[in-house]
Design a protein around this motif. Structure first.
Motif, PDB file in Angstrom:
ATOM      1  N   GLN A  51     -25.403  25.684 105.094  1.00 33.76           N
ATOM      2  CA  GLN A  51     -25.325  24.289 104.649  1.00 33.76           C
ATOM      3  C   GLN A  51     -25.220  23.332 105.837  1.00 33.76           C
ATOM      4  O   GLN A  51     -25.803  22.253 105.825  1.00 33.76           O
ATOM      5  CB  GLN A  51     -24.119  24.131 103.728  1.00 33.76           C
ATOM      6  CG  GLN A  51     -24.213  22.921 102.823  1.00 33.76           C
ATOM      7  CD  GLN A  51     -22.944  22.718 102.001  1.00 33.76           C
ATOM      8  OE1 GLN A  51     -22.220  23.689 101.731  1.00 33.76           O
ATOM      9  NE2 GLN A  51     -22.675  21.495 101.612  1.00 33.76           N
ATOM     10  N   SER A  52     -24.514  23.745 106.884  1.00 35.21           N
ATOM     11  CA  SER A  52     -24.288  22.834 108.010  1.00 35.21           C
ATOM     12  C   SER A  52     -25.531  22.673 108.887  1.00 35.21           C
ATOM     13  O   SER A  52     -25.624  21.722 109.643  1.00 35.21           O
ATOM     14  CB  SER A  52     -23.112  23.325 108.852  1.00 35.21           C
ATOM     15  OG  SER A  52     -23.444  24.538 109.495  1.00 35.21           O
ATOM     16  N   VAL A  53     -26.485  23.612 108.777  1.00 37.18           N
ATOM     17  CA  VAL A  53     -27.711  23.430 109.560  1.00 37.18           C
ATOM     18  C   VAL A  53     -28.884  22.964 108.699  1.00 37.18           C
ATOM     19  O   VAL A  53     -29.803  22.325 109.199  1.00 37.18           O
ATOM     20  CB  VAL A  53     -28.112  24.699 110.369  1.00 37.18           C
ATOM     21  CG1 VAL A  53     -27.006  25.079 111.330  1.00 37.18           C
ATOM     22  CG2 VAL A  53     -28.462  25.851 109.463  1.00 37.18           C
ATOM     23  N   ALA A  54     -28.866  23.289 107.396  1.00 39.18           N
ATOM     24  CA  ALA A  54     -30.022  22.967 106.559  1.00 39.18           C
ATOM     25  C   ALA A  54     -29.693  22.037 105.399  1.00 39.18           C
ATOM     26  O   ALA A  54     -30.576  21.649 104.643  1.00 39.18           O
ATOM     27  CB  ALA A  54     -30.635  24.260 106.019  1.00 39.18           C
ATOM     28  N   GLY A  55     -28.425  21.667 105.242  1.00 36.89           N
ATOM     29  CA  GLY A  55     -28.031  20.781 104.165  1.00 36.89           C
ATOM     30  C   GLY A  55     -27.839  21.538 102.863  1.00 36.89           C
ATOM     31  O   GLY A  55     -28.058  22.752 102.819  1.00 36.89           O
ATOM     32  N   PRO A  56     -27.433  20.896 101.770  1.00 39.17           N
ATOM     33  CA  PRO A  56     -27.113  19.460 101.713  1.00 39.17           C
ATOM     34  C   PRO A  56     -25.810  19.124 102.444  1.00 39.17           C
ATOM     35  O   PRO A  56     -24.846  19.883 102.353  1.00 39.17           O
ATOM     36  CB  PRO A  56     -26.972  19.210 100.207  1.00 39.17           C
ATOM     37  CG  PRO A  56     -26.585  20.533  99.626  1.00 39.17           C
ATOM     38  CD  PRO A  56     -27.236  21.577 100.489  1.00 39.17           C
ATOM     39  N   PHE A  57     -25.805  17.990 103.171  1.00 37.95           N
ATOM     40  CA  PHE A  57     -24.621  17.583 103.909  1.00 37.95           C
ATOM     41  C   PHE A  57     -23.695  16.787 102.987  1.00 37.95           C
ATOM     42  O   PHE A  57     -24.159  16.085 102.097  1.00 37.95           O
ATOM     43  CB  PHE A  57     -25.029  16.758 105.136  1.00 37.95           C
ATOM     44  CG  PHE A  57     -26.056  17.479 105.964  1.00 37.95           C
ATOM     45  CD1 PHE A  57     -25.746  18.679 106.594  1.00 37.95           C
ATOM     46  CD2 PHE A  57     -27.346  16.993 106.076  1.00 37.95           C
ATOM     47  CE1 PHE A  57     -26.701  19.377 107.322  1.00 37.95           C
ATOM     48  CE2 PHE A  57     -28.304  17.678 106.802  1.00 37.95           C
ATOM     49  CZ  PHE A  57     -27.986  18.873 107.432  1.00 37.95           C
ATOM     50  N   THR A  58     -22.392  16.969 103.205  1.00 40.22           N
ATOM     51  CA  THR A  58     -21.407  16.326 102.331  1.00 40.22           C
ATOM     52  C   THR A  58     -20.340  15.660 103.198  1.00 40.22           C
ATOM     53  O   THR A  58     -20.466  15.611 104.419  1.00 40.22           O
ATOM     54  CB  THR A  58     -20.718  17.382 101.446  1.00 40.22           C
ATOM     55  OG1 THR A  58     -19.981  18.256 102.299  1.00 40.22           O
ATOM     56  CG2 THR A  58     -21.708  18.184 100.635  1.00 40.22           C
ATOM     57  N   PHE A  59     -19.255  15.215 102.548  1.00 42.55           N
ATOM     58  CA  PHE A  59     -18.147  14.615 103.303  1.00 42.55           C
ATOM     59  C   PHE A  59     -17.480  15.634 104.215  1.00 42.55           C
ATOM     60  O   PHE A  59     -16.959  15.297 105.269  1.00 42.55           O
ATOM     61  CB  PHE A  59     -17.099  14.026 102.343  1.00 42.55           C
ATOM     62  CG  PHE A  59     -17.517  12.716 101.767  1.00 42.55           C
ATOM     63  CD1 PHE A  59     -17.804  11.639 102.599  1.00 42.55           C
ATOM     64  CD2 PHE A  59     -17.640  12.547 100.399  1.00 42.55           C
ATOM     65  CE1 PHE A  59     -18.201  10.419 102.067  1.00 42.55           C
ATOM     66  CE2 PHE A  59     -18.029  11.328  99.861  1.00 42.55           C
ATOM     67  CZ  PHE A  59     -18.312  10.264 100.699  1.00 42.55           C
ATOM     68  N   THR A  60     -17.488  16.900 103.805  1.00 48.27           N
ATOM     69  CA  THR A  60     -16.796  17.909 104.612  1.00 48.27           C
ATOM     70  C   THR A  60     -17.764  18.758 105.431  1.00 48.27           C
ATOM     71  O   THR A  60     -17.367  19.321 106.448  1.00 48.27           O
ATOM     72  CB  THR A  60     -15.952  18.844 103.718  1.00 48.27           C
ATOM     73  OG1 THR A  60     -16.770  19.256 102.622  1.00 48.27           O
ATOM     74  CG2 THR A  60     -14.720  18.143 103.208  1.00 48.27           C
ATOM     75  N   ILE A  61     -19.027  18.866 105.011  1.00 42.35           N
ATOM     76  CA  ILE A  61     -20.003  19.649 105.764  1.00 42.35           C
ATOM     77  C   ILE A  61     -20.976  18.686 106.441  1.00 42.35           C
ATOM     78  O   ILE A  61     -21.833  18.083 105.795  1.00 42.35           O
ATOM     79  CB  ILE A  61     -20.779  20.635 104.862  1.00 42.35           C
ATOM     80  CG1 ILE A  61     -19.824  21.583 104.138  1.00 42.35           C
ATOM     81  CG2 ILE A  61     -21.795  21.437 105.690  1.00 42.35           C
ATOM     82  CD1 ILE A  61     -19.053  22.540 105.031  1.00 42.35           C
ATOM     83  N   HIS A  62     -20.800  18.552 107.757  1.00 44.23           N
ATOM     84  CA  HIS A  62     -21.651  17.649 108.532  1.00 44.23           C
ATOM     85  C   HIS A  62     -22.762  18.436 109.211  1.00 44.23           C
ATOM     86  O   HIS A  62     -22.660  19.644 109.381  1.00 44.23           O
ATOM     87  CB  HIS A  62     -20.808  16.914 109.578  1.00 44.23           C
ATOM     88  CG  HIS A  62     -19.664  16.160 108.959  1.00 44.23           C
ATOM     89  ND1 HIS A  62     -18.393  16.168 109.484  1.00 44.23           N
ATOM     90  CD2 HIS A  62     -19.609  15.397 107.840  1.00 44.23           C
ATOM     91  CE1 HIS A  62     -17.601  15.429 108.718  1.00 44.23           C
ATOM     92  NE2 HIS A  62     -18.305  14.949 107.707  1.00 44.23           N
TER      93      HIS A  62
END
Ligand code: HEC
Length: 117
Positions: free
Chosen positions: A78-89
């Motif tokens: 998730q942190s390299v390909a998304g989706p990005f969130t408030f906690t995962i940049h």
């Protein structure tokens, strides 16, 4: 004459495009497994911060063992390909991964995200 030059350019660009496709797909596996490549990507791009001995010691999450990488497979993808969130940049912080590295991590995630995948 114009026609010949144009066809030549066309043929050359096709050759270039297929050469590019080839090189990116060959780097996605080593012995049919993604994990060794994923581990190398993480060692080269993430451990400077995500290591228990790194400059950020303690937080963020450390990825310095095989089991800690596998345990975080979902947030790593998730942190390299998304989706990005408030906690995962978007990671790596302040940098970026190549498209083929990102695709390798996605392929590993899709396969199951284990050390044996
Ligand atoms: C320059 C330092 C740095 C690098 C390099 C870096 N990160 Fe991070 N990462 C952070 C920091 C600081 C946080 C916590 C703050 C935030 O989420 O932005 C974080 C947060 C995360 C999180 C959310 C969980 C947590 O620990 O808070 C994940 C998942 C993550 N990073 C994955 C990666 C991956 C995968 C790479 C390599 C492709 C990477 N990071 C490279 C500094 C870095």
């Amino acid at each position: 004459m114009k026609y010949i030059v144009c066809s030549l350019i066309l043929v050359l660009s096709f050759a270039l495009i297929s050469a590019c496709n080839k090189s990116s797909s060959s780097s996605t596996t080593s012995n049919g497994k993604y994990f060794p490549t994923v581990k190398t990507i993480i060692q080269n791009n993430c451990l400077s911060c995500h290591s228990s001995t790194g400059s950020w010691s303690g937080r963020p999450t450390s990825f310095d063992t095989d089991s800690s990488i596998a345990a975080s497979y979902s947030i790593i993808k998730q942190s390299v390909a998304g989706p990005f969130t408030f906690t995962i940049h978007k990671m790596p912080q302040g940098g970026s991964l190549s498209t083929s590295d990102i695709n390798t991590i996605i392929a590993w995630y899709d396969k199951g995200g284990k050390t044996t995948d």
